[in-house]
Design a protein around this motif. Sequence first.
Motif, PDB file in Angstrom:
ATOM      1  N   THR A 209     -10.057  -2.211 -14.600  1.00 45.51           N
ATOM      2  CA  THR A 209      -9.327  -1.876 -13.379  1.00 45.51           C
ATOM      3  C   THR A 209      -7.848  -2.200 -13.541  1.00 45.51           C
ATOM      4  O   THR A 209      -6.980  -1.397 -13.229  1.00 45.51           O
TER       5      THR A 209
ATOM      6  N   ASP B  94       0.820  -1.208   0.000  1.00 42.92           N
ATOM      7  CA  ASP B  94       0.000   0.000   0.000  1.00 42.92           C
ATOM      8  C   ASP B  94       0.854   1.258   0.000  1.00 42.92           C
ATOM      9  O   ASP B  94       0.497   2.263  -0.607  1.00 42.92           O
TER      10      ASP B  94
ATOM     11  N   SER C 202      -4.381  -2.375  -6.310  1.00 42.54           N
ATOM     12  CA  SER C 202      -4.000  -3.621  -5.638  1.00 42.54           C
ATOM     13  C   SER C 202      -3.741  -4.767  -6.620  1.00 42.54           C
ATOM     14  O   SER C 202      -3.128  -5.762  -6.255  1.00 42.54           O
TER      15      SER C 202
ATOM     16  N   SER D   9      -8.529   7.487  -6.743  1.00 43.23           N
ATOM     17  CA  SER D   9      -9.584   6.486  -6.644  1.00 43.23           C
ATOM     18  C   SER D   9      -9.264   5.205  -7.411  1.00 43.23           C
ATOM     19  O   SER D   9     -10.047   4.267  -7.400  1.00 43.23           O
TER      20      SER D   9
ATOM     21  N   ASP E 155      -7.869   1.649  -8.222  1.00 46.76           N
ATOM     22  CA  ASP E 155      -7.537   0.478  -7.423  1.00 46.76           C
ATOM     23  C   ASP E 155      -6.236  -0.113  -7.957  1.00 46.76           C
ATOM     24  O   ASP E 155      -6.194  -0.645  -9.056  1.00 46.76           O
TER      25      ASP E 155
END
Length: 597
Positions: free
Chosen positions: A566, A128, A507, A503, A505
């Motif tokens: 994404t 992160d 990951s 915003s 993503d």
Amino acid sequence: MRALSEKEAPPPSFFPFSSIRAGKTKEGDFMIKEIVLKALAGMGVEADCSASLLTVAGVEVEIPKVQTQGDVSTPVALGLAGVLRKPPRTIAQEIVSAIKAMPQGEMAAFDTIEVAGPGFINFRFKKDYLYEQLRLLYKQRELYLRVDVGRGRRVLIEFVSANPTGPLHVGHGRGAALGNALSNLLQCAGYVVDREFYINDAGRQVRLLGHSVFAAYNTLLGTPYPFPEEGYRGELVEQVAGEIASIDGKRYVGAEFDNCAQHFIDYSYKRMLKEIEEALEAFGVRFDNWQSERVLFDSGMVKGGIDRLRNMGYVYDKDGAVWFKSSELGDEKDRVIIKQDGQYTYFASDMAYHVMKIGRGYDELINIWGADHHGYIPRVKAVLRAEGLQELRYGCTSDKRLTVLLVQMVSLLRDGKPVQMSKRAGEFITLRDVIEEIGADTTKFIFLTRRPDSHLEFDMEAAKRQSSDNPVFYVQYAYARINSIFKKHQTDALSLFIERVDSLDLSCLDTDEELQIIKKLVLYPMTFQSAVKNREPHRITFYLQELAATFHPYYNKHRILTEDNTLTDARLLMCACISIVLKEGLRILGLSAPEWM
RNA sequence: GCCCCCUUAGCUCAGUAGGAUAGAGCACAGGAUUCCUAAUCCUGGUGCCAGAGGUUCGAAUCCUCUAGGGGGCACCA
């Protein structure tokens, strides 16, 4: 570092940098240095702040070669073993415990902090944290990459400064590439940089050039004239003679050289200077100022400088000449500044020049010279010392005001065989020839992949043979490839995510390759800083090759544009960031960043 | 003679302010593309870090000496 006694508390102004620097994010290394220092403070160890301005002294942070040794690492405990008289692993363990006990989220960036080997402390970033850094890089662009080391200090970088008596050769090219890259580098690091070319337009060499042209002119117009001993030959000399002939006709044929010397000298050196300027332009190198030596004389600066030094007792007369007492100022012997015949030596004007540089308000001077001038350094430093200008000025730095960077010789080869170079005979390969044959980018890259102080073998054939798979193209190709991905995607890398970086993503960027790339990007400032600190642009060159070497295999293995929006967005963001860093690095090195190849 | 720089894989060079198992590119051999650019990728191995001493927990890195290569020792620039 030294151990503090138990009772001494660390001073409150202990941290040279706050954790979050004004308007900027924490950078990997600084953050680690701070955390470690903080831990050490709790253990009663104080850092030695006198060592350097640029780093939080005493805590080195390195990027381990092997992945199993963490993302970043510090050997600080090894160094402390002697001071604290404890085994390094024990110290390391104490530091790690102290860090883990910190309340303010110092651990937030890290997944693990471990003691390894003889006592290294290895840090591993949290995913992160890396994603956050990637977003910041995208938002802040170059600002993320640049570390304000210079803080507005003014630096004058003098380089090339070739005599205007003929074209530039490869050796000058090396100095030009280095000076240019160093200027860019320091500018990015918050220095205010001026680039200067010193023109030796006074004195014997340009006179000799004028005389040579005069001889060629007369000979050309049918009145053979003996060529001056040690004169300059070559196509360009012939050409200049021809130009004068076409402008002035036979006006100076048969004249005494002394009666028209100024005309020939001025026309010739200006013509050579134009040639030099054009060659540098073709090489992509520009200067802010071209400082004339003659102006130093005409404005009285040379005489004024000598008088001043005489008043200080550093100038004396002997044997009909005027001497500078440099032996008292660190040089091995005294130097003549006015010869018996009343002529100034070259040194006289150079002396005035360096005093003038300081007078112009620069905090630091950098000269890039050919290594064959190294013997000249002590006498120039002696001048500054006499003027009291050579003092330490900046807190804990030990930098002198004048730094002379020596660039070693370049041997020009063709297929392993030396190319004969004789300037006076006029037979040599010029910088222009080299640029034309193998390209400016490739030429610069060859110069900038080597330390300046090592001899360079420049093989024209090898350079050309390589040029299809030259490392410079490897780096540029990575840039072009990314550009082409965005073309295909019909979006613009720099604006695509501007509204929604936060915003996204990210990951899904969790393959080994992706994490490697992101770490490489995030750690760029470390390389940048060490390049700045050591005045070594070539570190950027190697970094760029490494970065490209993380991207190409990735590109080959994974698709950026996928069915999954994404995933595609995340990968595009990463590519945009790679592109930002590549462009920044290429720009520093003075290389082009082609959109298409 | 004195001073400075260099010596790392077959070649050209890195090696981050002493740190963990010394790295790239080229060259050489084999392989990969119906798919975002094959100037790309994947798989192969190589070192008495010129040599010898020293400093220390630890040296390619610092000190001394030796050998080899380059450069400098002007009332030239």
